[in-house]
Structure formats: C-alpha cells, structure tokens
Enzyme design. Structure first.
Site, mmCIF file in Angstrom:
data_model
loop_
_atom_site.group_PDB
_atom_site.id
_atom_site.type_symbol
_atom_site.label_atom_id
_atom_site.label_comp_id
_atom_site.label_asym_id
_atom_site.label_seq_id
_atom_site.Cartn_x
_atom_site.Cartn_y
_atom_site.Cartn_z
ATOM 1 N N LYS A 144 0.752 -1.086 -0.030
ATOM 2 C CA LYS A 144 0.089 -0.077 0.005
ATOM 3 C C LYS A 144 0.923 1.195 -0.062
ATOM 4 O O LYS A 144 2.082 1.459 0.704
ATOM 5 C CB LYS A 144 -0.851 0.047 1.460
ATOM 6 C CG LYS A 144 -1.843 0.945 1.498
ATOM 7 C CD LYS A 144 -2.943 0.665 2.539
ATOM 8 C CE LYS A 144 -3.929 1.608 2.956
ATOM 9 N NZ LYS A 144 -4.761 1.107 3.856
ATOM 10 N N SER A 190 -9.323 1.026 2.277
ATOM 11 C CA SER A 190 -8.469 1.851 1.729
ATOM 12 C C SER A 190 -7.198 1.452 1.026
ATOM 13 O O SER A 190 -6.490 1.888 0.530
ATOM 14 C CB SER A 190 -7.838 2.904 2.613
ATOM 15 O OG SER A 190 -7.133 2.179 4.034
ATOM 16 N N GLY A 250 -11.815 -1.909 8.136
ATOM 17 C CA GLY A 250 -12.043 -2.893 7.168
ATOM 18 C C GLY A 250 -11.055 -2.722 6.024
ATOM 19 O O GLY A 250 -11.183 -3.258 4.858
ATOM 20 N N SER A 251 -9.988 -1.836 5.952
ATOM 21 C CA SER A 251 -9.335 -1.398 4.771
ATOM 22 C C SER A 251 -8.491 -2.652 4.052
ATOM 23 O O SER A 251 -8.110 -2.678 3.159
ATOM 24 C CB SER A 251 -8.347 -0.470 5.202
ATOM 25 O OG SER A 251 -8.904 0.690 5.354
#
Length: 582
Positions: free
Chosen positions: A152, A227, A250-251
């Site tokens: 990420k 995200s 909850g990403s």
C-alpha cells in the site's frame, strides 16, 4: 481574466507523467484495449459512477499479447511456495519472474489505476542480485527468495514517495523503509510497486486527486474498496503474488470482498506497522484505535506462506510486535483440533440487517461445514455488539481532523465526492473523554468474551465465527454503506479474514420481492436503499463475489488461518471446485 488553477492540478500532472514514464513503451496497451474513461484521472473523480459501464478487464492481460506464454504461466500457475521453489531450485530465475509480474502490474494499472509508484527498475536490479547470490552460494537469499510483492502507498520505501494520494506529500521521498518493508526484503521478497488509496485513507472507495479512482477489474461499476483498494485490484489481476495493506475499519477485508480474493487482518502486534505515512498526528494510534498491517492474496495457502515467515520474525523488526508462533507447512495440518471443530454463525450485528444474498451465503457456508462434520452453532447477537461501531468510530476521530485537512487545503484540493459533507474540522477529545471512551471499550471487550463460551462459563466452546463482511453485496462506486461489520473487530482486536464463497447469481436477486424486516435505524435505512428497486437496479450485483468474514479471539491468528482453510475446503468441496493447496 482566467481563473488560476489550484496548485494540486500541476502536481497531479507531474505525478501522472512520472508514473507513465516508469512503464516501457512495449508494456503499454494499444488504445483499442483501454476501456473508455481511463485516460483522465481527474475525470474519474468528477464524473464518478456516471463515467463507467459494466466492463470486466480480468482477461485482458491474458489476451493483449504483451505477456509471453511463459510469462502468463509464471503469473498464473503457481502458489507462493511453488513459485519460490521454482526459483530456489534454478528452474526459474528471479529476474524473469519479477519481469513477468512487473509487466502484468503495468497492464493492470492501465486498466484499473491501481498503482502509485511503479518500482520496476529497482525490482529488476534486486532480482538480478538474488540470482547472483544463488549462483555464487548455492543458497537462496531467504525463504521468500525472489517473490514479487506489492505494498500500500502508505508504507515508506527509501527514496520513494509516500504521498497517500495527497499533492502536499508528493515529491517528498521517504528517507527510511517501513519496518515491514525491511522484514520482507530480509526474507528475499521483492517489492515491485506501491498501490493506490483513498484521499484521507478513510473511505471505502480508493479515489484521490493524484492518481484518480482505482476501478474494480471485475466490473468498473463496482467499488474496488478501500483503503487498500489498489492492492485488491492488483492482486486480483495477478499483478503481484501477495499485497500488503493496513486495516483500521476494514481496509484489508473490504477490498478483498470487492475483488473476490482473500484478506487477512491479524491481531495487533503480529505484523510490523511502523514507518507509514498517515497524514495524521504521529502516535495517534497508540491512544485511540490502532490499525494493523496484513496480506491480501489469492488463496489461503498464500496467506499462510507469508504470515508464517513474518510472524516468526516480526518482534525483531517492529517495536510494536510481540513474539508469535506459526507452524511450518509440514506440521500445520496436524495441528487441527483432535476434537470436533465448532464454528459459530453470527448473522447480524444488531444494527444493520444484512440484505438477502448475504444471509443466504452465510446459510450456505453453514450447510457446507455441517456436511464435512464440523459442529455448526448459531451465535445470538451479544448485547455489547451493537455498541462496537459507535465506540470504534469515536476512537478513530479523537483529534479534530486538522492535520489531514491542513494537508488537503494547502494545495487547494477539494474533498472527494463521498467525503463532502462527511468530513469537517471538529473538536479533539479531552483526556477525560478519551479515558471514558477507552473504559467503555474495555467493558465491551469483557462482555464480548461470552460470545466464545455460549453459556457464560469460563470454557471456550467456539473455535471461530463466520459473519458478514458487509450487510450488502459489492456496491456501486461511492455507495459502500456499513463499516461496523469490519471496524468492530479492530476495536476488539480479533484477527479477522475475508474469503470468497461464490458469485452472486440471478436467483439471489429476488426481483420484485421486498424486505419486510423492520428498519433498525439510520444505518439500516441507508442499507435498504442498496436493495430497494426504486433506488437501485439489483442486476448491477450479478456476478459479484459473495464473501464471508471469519474471526477468532485476539492473538489466535494461526487458528484463524486454520478456520479459513477448513471453511475454504468445505466450500470448494460443496461446490465441486478443487481444494486449495497449502
């Protein structure tokens, strides 16, 4: 007199040019293969859902002609352990493996906008170094020798931006690596790219001014989630073997649900988290709600392959980590409980009633498990469970929001459509208020312990629980509704995972049939709009992945993987699919 453009516009143009320059000309798709709406990241924000028709781009990497037959085999044939074995035993070179995944990642980005920082050149140099090491010493560099992975955008990599989609943070490369990056590199993994995120890292649709909107490769009308949305799209398109994201609401689990892959949110302290850009006050997580890092992958076996190597070493890399245990593959299966395994089914959180396809998929999983001899029990809604979403939300917003908003406003950025009206400057909690909130959290945690014993005794009777990831199927862009089904388990620090079950079919739509359960509140009312045929065409959900969430008590991370693997095999056996390999 012409209106002067805000500073972020020029910064975004520079960043897009930099991203494009990282892709060799021979890896670029011909224009006729690029679906409409991909050329303008800015338009993807302003037009949003109106811009996209139902297009599945998953097959394009296989048919575009850019990848050779061998490169297609490299990127599609292997699980993690098998691919590493091919390299360490000399049948494949790390350089050719990394090149194949870099090419596929480049293709994926042209179709979904999943990348922020292509690291192709440095990844290929590192692969050559690993090949040289293996040739000189006869030994692999590490247990993940040559494995192509992605992270990420928030993870710092020395010499690379961690802009998290904010123009104010662009062209300010990191000086040191994040702890997880150092750990992955020590294992021999090679990071080939960083991936896209939402503006503020706080929405479930990955969209920002620098890189535009990440699109779901299965259907561009569905959200890719957030995200960690860029990771979800990249892994789903076989552009990376394993992606690493973060999860506070909850990403990790939401993008996995949206793309029909596997996402694993571990307990706090299992995977190094330090060394990330958040746009927030440093140390906020230590006093509020602490996010965790974890993997997204295409099988339970791939989750185990990377988590096993990380957990055994994480305490040496991250000051936020604790000693952990994850058995080797050769002994993992022997550690299933000798007694009958008990899995609970929790059908609702008591705040938002799941839509019919979600209830149906939970019932199907319960049936698959029961047929394999697993003891399946219904879990009554604990009285503390509906309280979790509110407490988690307040802990996420303990500050006044100024740090993030100052960054956004400094370059004249506007808020993304979903954030408009939802994000504003507030008032930071006082120490007394924060202490009271954490006291509420502690009481909730204590009450929730009863969920694992069923009768209030001090003997654990439930090994794992299956529940919804969300109370709705994969929604259209900017329409994701209730985060409580995922944020709850960050508040409780339960390891939690998302796993796909099957696709949504025509019979799941129940066309013409309405829900007759009473509306429970504002969140439930909003959720019904995703099913009300006056406000949505239910056919938009056709072929979307239906997934479930699996949870275990805190620090029972390996047991979570055991439960995932058991459920996965039961589902595949019940549906006639081949069993997943370890």
């Amino acid at each position: 007199m012409a209106t002067q453009e805000p500073p972020y516009v020029a910064i975004a143009q520079r960043k897009q040019a930099e991203l494009a320059a990282a892709v060799p000309a021979e890896w670029r798709l011909p224009p006729h293969l690029v679906p409409a709406g991909m050329l303008s990241p800015a338009e993807s924000i302003t037009e949003g859902p109106k811009l996209y028709t139902r297009v599945n781009v998953i097959e394009i990497p296989r048919t575009c002609g850019i990848l050779s037959p061998k490169e297609l085999e490299i990127t599609e044939k292997y699980h993690v352990r098998a691919l590493v074995d091919e390299m360490t035993e000399g049948r494949l070179k790390a350089e050719e493996v990394v090149r194949a995944f870099c090419k596929r990642a480049a293709i994926a980005n042209q179709l979904t906008r999943c990348l922020t920082e292509p690291l192709f050149d440095r990844a290929l140099r590192r692969a050559q170094e690993l090949d040289d090491h293996l040739r000189r010493t006869g030994r692999p560099f590490g247990p993940l020798h040559g494995l192509p992975v992605s992270v990420k955008d928030s993870f710092h990599i020395e010499g690379v931006d961690s802009s998290i989609g904010l123009s104010a943070l662009a062209f300010k490369p990191a000086r040191v690596n994040a702890d997880l990056v150092n750990l992955l590199q020590s294992l021999g993994a090679i990071i080939i790219a960083k991936t896209n995120v939402p503006q503020t890292l706080a929405t479930l649709d990955s969209c920002n001014h620098l890189f535009g909107r990440t699109l779901n490769p299965l259907n561009r009308q569905w959200t890719a989630g957030g995200s960690t949305g860029g990771e979800g799209a990249l892994v789903a398109m076989h552009g990376s073997m394993v992606g690493f994201g973060t999860d506070i609401g909850g990403s990790i689990r939401v993008p996995a649900m949206c793309q029909g892959i596997y996402g694993f949110k571990p307990s706090n302290g299992r995977v190094p988290y330090g060394g990330q850009e958040s746009g927030q006050l440093a140390g906020k997580g230590r006093i509020a709600l602490q996010a965790v890092a974890g993997p997204l992958a295409r099988s339970t076996g791939d989750i185990s392959a990377v988590m096993g190597e990380i957990i055994r070493r994480s305490e040496l890399f991250g000051e936020d980590c604790i000693p952990g245990y994850w058995p080797a593959p050769s002994v993992a299966l022997s550690l299933y409980p000798q007694r009958k395994f008990t899995i609970g089914i929790l059908k609702t959180d008591g705040l938002v009633t799941p839509l019919p396809p979600i209830t149906r998929i939970l019932n199907e999983v319960a049936q698959h498990l029961a047929r394999t001899g697993v003891n399946v029990v219904d879990i009554p809604v604990p009285s503390a469970l509906p309280k979790c979403q509110g407490v988690a939300g307040r802990l996420m917003g303990v500050d006044d929001g100024s740090s993030m908003l100052d960054l956004i406003e400094s370059q004249g950025e506007t808020l993304m459509p979903w954030l408009q009206g939802r994000m504003k400057r507030g008032k930071a909690l006082t120490l007394d208020q924060l202490a009271q909130l954490q006291a509420q959290r502690a009481q909730i945690e204590k009450e929730m312990l009863k969920m694992w014993t069923l009768n209030g005794s001090h003997i654990r009777q439930v090994d794992a629980i299956v529940c919804p990831v969300a109370p709705h199927p994969v929604p259209e862009l900017d329409r994701y509704n209730a985060v409580g089904y995922t944020s709850t388990f960050v508040l409780l620090d339960y390891p939690a995972a998302t796993m796909p079950v099957r696709k949504l079919v025509e019979s799941d739509l129940e066309l013409g049939k309405t829900m007759d359960a009473p509306v429970l509140g504002s969140w439930d009312k909003a959720n019904r709009k995703l099913w009300d045929e006056k406000t949505v065409d239910r056919r938009v959900y056709l072929e979307s992945p239906l997934s479930v969430q699996v949870i275990t008590p805190k620090q029972h991370d390996f047991e979570l993987w055991q439960a995932m693997d058991m459920i996965d095999q039961a589902v595949q056996k019940g549906s006639g699919s081949p069993s997943a390999k370890l």
